[in-house]
Design a protein around this motif. Sequence first.
Motif, PDB file in Angstrom:
ATOM      1  N   ARG A   1       2.241  12.029   9.739  1.00  0.00           N
ATOM      2  CA  ARG A   1       0.779  11.890   9.642  1.00  0.00           C
ATOM      3  C   ARG A   1       0.340  10.593  10.329  1.00  0.00           C
ATOM      4  NH1 ARG A   1      -1.155  11.453   3.699  1.00  0.00           N
ATOM      5  NH2 ARG A   1       0.054  13.344   3.493  1.00  0.00           N
ATOM      6  N   VAL A   2       1.091   9.516  10.051  1.00  0.00           N
ATOM      7  CA  VAL A   2       0.777   8.234  10.696  1.00  0.00           C
ATOM      8  C   VAL A   2       0.921   8.376  12.212  1.00  0.00           C
ATOM      9  CG1 VAL A   2       1.531   5.826  10.944  1.00  0.00           C
ATOM     10  CG2 VAL A   2       1.461   6.877   8.685  1.00  0.00           C
TER      11      VAL A   2
ATOM     12  N   LEU B   1       3.422  -9.967  11.283  1.00  0.00           N
ATOM     13  CA  LEU B   1       2.231 -10.051  10.416  1.00  0.00           C
ATOM     14  C   LEU B   1       1.207 -11.048  10.941  1.00  0.00           C
ATOM     15  CD1 LEU B   1       3.838  -9.922   6.855  1.00  0.00           C
ATOM     16  CD2 LEU B   1       2.332  -8.210   7.889  1.00  0.00           C
TER      17      LEU B   1
ATOM     18  N   MET C   1       4.818  12.119   5.843  1.00  0.00           N
ATOM     19  CA  MET C   1       3.919  10.969   5.818  1.00  0.00           C
ATOM     20  C   MET C   1       4.005  10.190   7.131  1.00  0.00           C
ATOM     21  SD  MET C   1       3.895   7.441   5.092  1.00  0.00           S
ATOM     22  CE  MET C   1       5.402   7.167   4.196  1.00  0.00           C
ATOM     23  N   LEU C   2       5.247   9.990   7.610  1.00  0.00           N
ATOM     24  CA  LEU C   2       5.408   9.269   8.870  1.00  0.00           C
ATOM     25  C   LEU C   2       4.786  10.069  10.015  1.00  0.00           C
ATOM     26  CD1 LEU C   2       9.108   8.016   8.514  1.00  0.00           C
ATOM     27  CD2 LEU C   2       7.021   6.788   7.946  1.00  0.00           C
TER      28      LEU C   2
ATOM     29  N   GLN D   1      12.883   4.100   9.760  1.00  0.00           N
ATOM     30  CA  GLN D   1      11.622   4.840   9.600  1.00  0.00           C
ATOM     31  C   GLN D   1      10.574   4.383  10.623  1.00  0.00           C
ATOM     32  OE1 GLN D   1      11.263   3.989   5.396  1.00  0.00           O
ATOM     33  NE2 GLN D   1      11.844   6.066   4.844  1.00  0.00           N
TER      34      GLN D   1
ATOM     35  N   ILE E   1       3.275  -4.848   8.675  1.00  0.00           N
ATOM     36  CA  ILE E   1       2.741  -4.448   7.347  1.00  0.00           C
ATOM     37  C   ILE E   1       3.638  -3.378   6.726  1.00  0.00           C
ATOM     38  CG2 ILE E   1       0.821  -3.308   6.150  1.00  0.00           C
ATOM     39  CD1 ILE E   1      -1.021  -4.340   8.429  1.00  0.00           C
ATOM     40  N   MET E   2       3.961  -2.388   7.549  1.00  0.00           N
ATOM     41  CA  MET E   2       4.767  -1.291   7.012  1.00  0.00           C
ATOM     42  C   MET E   2       6.144  -1.780   6.585  1.00  0.00           C
ATOM     43  SD  MET E   2       3.757   2.127   9.093  1.00  0.00           S
ATOM     44  CE  MET E   2       3.745   1.566  10.758  1.00  0.00           C
ATOM     45  N   MET E   3       6.738  -2.647   7.406  1.00  0.00           N
ATOM     46  CA  MET E   3       8.075  -3.136   7.064  1.00  0.00           C
ATOM     47  C   MET E   3       8.016  -4.017   5.820  1.00  0.00           C
ATOM     48  SD  MET E   3       9.661  -3.731  10.851  1.00  0.00           S
ATOM     49  CE  MET E   3      11.400  -3.762  10.517  1.00  0.00           C
TER      50      MET E   3
ATOM     51  N   ARG F   1      -1.929  10.465  13.832  1.00  0.00           N
ATOM     52  CA  ARG F   1      -3.208   9.736  13.907  1.00  0.00           C
ATOM     53  C   ARG F   1      -3.119   8.599  14.917  1.00  0.00           C
ATOM     54  NH1 ARG F   1      -4.871   9.588   7.526  1.00  0.00           N
ATOM     55  NH2 ARG F   1      -4.865  11.835   7.257  1.00  0.00           N
ATOM     56  N   ASN F   2      -1.933   8.010  15.034  1.00  0.00           N
ATOM     57  CA  ASN F   2      -1.759   6.941  16.024  1.00  0.00           C
ATOM     58  C   ASN F   2      -2.022   7.452  17.437  1.00  0.00           C
ATOM     59  OD1 ASN F   2      -1.184   4.746  14.423  1.00  0.00           O
ATOM     60  ND2 ASN F   2       1.023   5.121  14.396  1.00  0.00           N
TER      61      ASN F   2
ATOM     62  N   ARG G   1      -5.649   7.247  18.517  1.00  0.00           N
ATOM     63  CA  ARG G   1      -6.334   5.951  18.471  1.00  0.00           C
ATOM     64  C   ARG G   1      -6.728   5.516  19.870  1.00  0.00           C
ATOM     65  NH1 ARG G   1      -2.547   2.318  14.789  1.00  0.00           N
ATOM     66  NH2 ARG G   1      -4.195   0.788  15.062  1.00  0.00           N
TER      67      ARG G   1
ATOM     68  N   ARG H   1       1.321  -5.863  14.352  1.00  0.00           N
ATOM     69  CA  ARG H   1       0.920  -6.276  13.016  1.00  0.00           C
ATOM     70  C   ARG H   1       1.129  -5.139  12.009  1.00  0.00           C
ATOM     71  NH1 ARG H   1      -2.548 -10.150  11.078  1.00  0.00           N
ATOM     72  NH2 ARG H   1      -3.548  -9.605   9.109  1.00  0.00           N
ATOM     73  N   GLU H   2       0.728  -3.920  12.425  1.00  0.00           N
ATOM     74  CA  GLU H   2       0.889  -2.766  11.528  1.00  0.00           C
ATOM     75  C   GLU H   2       2.355  -2.497  11.225  1.00  0.00           C
ATOM     76  OE1 GLU H   2      -2.463  -0.675  13.863  1.00  0.00           O
ATOM     77  OE2 GLU H   2      -1.110   0.794  12.948  1.00  0.00           O
TER      78      GLU H   2
END
Lengths: 240, 437
Positions: free
Chosen positions: B36-37, B434, B33-34, B340, B330-332, B40-41, B44, B326-327
Motif C-alpha cells: 500500500r505504501v 531523520l 501494508m508495504l 522491509q 521514520i519507518m526504520m 501510493r509512493n 506522489r 526522512r520517511e
Amino acid sequence: MHSSNLGESPAPLVDVNGLVKVYEDKSHVPVRALSGLDLEVQSGEFTAIAGPSGSGKTTLLNLIGGLDAPTSGTVTVAGQDLGQLKRSTLATFRLNNLGFIFQAYNLIPVLSAEENAEFNLLLQGVSKTERRRRVTQEFSDLGIEPDLFGRRPAKLSGGQQQRVAIARALVSRPKLILADEPTANLDSKTGARLLDKMRDLNERTGITFLFSTHDPMVIARARRLVILRDGEIASDDLRA
Amino acid sequence: MSARAAWWNPRHFLVPISAVAAGAVDFLRTLQMLGRVAWRNIWRNPRRSWVLISAVAVGVFSFLGTLAYVDGFSMQLIDAAIRLQGGHIQIAGQSYFESPVIHTTVRDVQPVETAVQVLPEVEYLIRLAAPGIMNSADQAAGVMILGVDPARERAFGQVPSLITEGAYLSDTDEGIVVGAALAEQLRSQVGERIVLMANSLDGELSAAAFRITGLFESTSEDFDKTHVFLHRAEVQTLIGFADREATSIALFLERGVDASPLATQLRAALAGQDLEVLTWRDRSPLMVMMDETMNLANIILVVILFTAIGFTLINSFLMVIYERLREIGIMMANGVRPSQVRWILYLEAILMVAVGIFAGTLLATGLIAWWHANGLDLSAFSEGLRAFGSGSVIYPRVDLRHVATGYATILVMVSLAVAWPAWKASRFQITAALHHA
C-alpha cells in the motif's frame, strides 16, 4: 556525578553505562556529544532530560532508542544490550519495546491518520479487528475526531499530527516512549493538553516516558528531571 | 508413548505447519501494508512514474512485437517443414531414419494404424518412399517418389493445398503431382507424360510413365525440386512393395500439442515390432537448434531493452530514496526492518513495471491481433524467405512460453536494477535520515 535516588528497585528499564558519543561535524572535526554518561531509568518513570542546545539530550535519546550507535559504552533497555543486536533484530526490538514521538511528528505522508497509527501494529502482525479497536480507543483518548481518521498528515494541523504520532507510539503497547521535543512545534495550549494526556497515560498504564526537552511545560510535569551539560549529567532530581 | 512411536504423530507436524502458516499470514499482511505504501509512493510524482511506466510499456511493446514476428516466422517455418516432411511424429522401420533404404519398411501398417487411432486428435498419413529418376523428353532429375493415399492427403496433407496449376491426384487417376520448380527444370507441363525410373526391391530397374496432373509450390524450393507424388498403389507396383507395407506413417497433431508424450505412448504400444518412433525434434536437430536460437535471441533482446530501461530505473530510484530519506528514517525508527525497506522499493518498482507490462502488452496485443489477421506481407523478400522454407507472408503469433520467459527476464532485470538503490536505502543511518530536510 549525580545519580538517581530510587532506592532498592528491580533491574532498571534503561541502563546506560559509560556512554560516549563522538561525532564528526561538517568540517570533520570530532565533537564529543556525550562523555561517559551513566543513567538508570526505572519502569513507570515520567522523566525529562533537559539542558542547553548541544548538551547531548537528543543524542542520548537516540542512543537509548537504538537509532544510533555509541562510540563506546553500553545501553541496555528491558534487559537487552542494544549494542549486541544486529540491525534487523534491533528494528524488531524497537518495534516491540519502544515508541517514538518526534518534534516534527514524523508521520508517513502517504498513509492516513488511521493507517499511520496502525502502522506498527501491522508490522507486529496484530489482527485487523484488534488494530481497529486499539487505534479507535487511542484516537478517542487523544481527542482525535473520527472525521480525521482518513486524512493524510498534510491535511492535519500540527497538534492533530502530534496526537496521531502519540497514538502511533502508544497503540503498540511499548515499554518505553522516547519523546524528542514533542511540544516544540505546538502552541502552548495544545502542548499543555498533550502533555497532560501523556502524564495521564503514564499514571494509568505505567508506560515509561523519557523526554528530551527545554520546554518549561514538560519540565514542570516531569517527576524526574535530568539536566545535561556538555555531554554529562549536571543534575538528576526526583520530584513529588 | 515411546520415543520411537512418537515421530509419526500428526501433532508433531501440526505445530510447525501452523507456525509456518501463521508466519505466511504475517508476511502477507506486512506485504499488503508495504504494498500500500509502495503503490501510493508511485503516484506522489506522477510525471516521473509515467515516464518510467511508459519506458517499460514501450520496451514490452517492442519486445512483444519482435517476438511475434520471430515466433510467427519460426513457427511457420517449423510448421511448414513438419507438414511437408513427415509430420510431428514419424513411425518407420528400425534404422530407416539413419539409413533410408527401400528395404527398411513397416511390414504391416495395420497394428500401427490401430495404435495411432486410439490417440486423441491425431491424424496420420501412410506413405511409401523410394528414390528414383524422373525423365522428361529432354531432361532428367533425381527425385524422391512418394506413394500416398490421395483422399487422406487431401484431408490432412499439405501438398493438395499448394497446387498452383492443374489438380491434385484424384482417388482413381494414375497421374503424378510434381513441384512447379521441378517441372520448370525438366521443361514439362501439366498434361505431359514423364517417365519414372527406380530400383525395385529385387534390385531390377523399374520404370513407368505418368501424366502430370498438377504442379505444387511449397515454401521450400528444394522440396519442390526433389519430391513427386503418386498413388500408393503405383509405387507398390513400381518398387514391388507388399500391399500392407509402408515406408513411414506420419502423424499430425493439433497446434501446441507436445509430441514427446505421444511418441512415448506409441513406442510402448509398438514395442517389439522392430519400428522406430521419432518426433520432429528427434529427426530435425537443425530445426530444434533454430527454435532454441530464436528463444535465446528473444531473451537477449529483452536483456538489451531492459538494460537500458534498468539504468533509468536505477537513476529514478536513487532520486526516490534521497527524496524519501526522512520517511525511510521514520519507518526504520518505528521498527521497519532493513529487508522491509528493500521490499517497499522492490514492490514500488514491480508495481510500476507491472503497469508498464500491462500497458505494453495491451498495445502489442492489438498490433499482433491485427498482424495475425492480415499477415505481414514480405513479398519483397520472397526469394530469400523461400530459401529459408518460409512463405512470403508472415503471420505473427506468440508462443506464450516465450512471453512468460520474457516477462520473467524483465522482472529479474528490474529486481537487479533496484537492488542497489534498495540496498543503499536499507543501510541509511537512521538519525541522519531523520534529520534530512
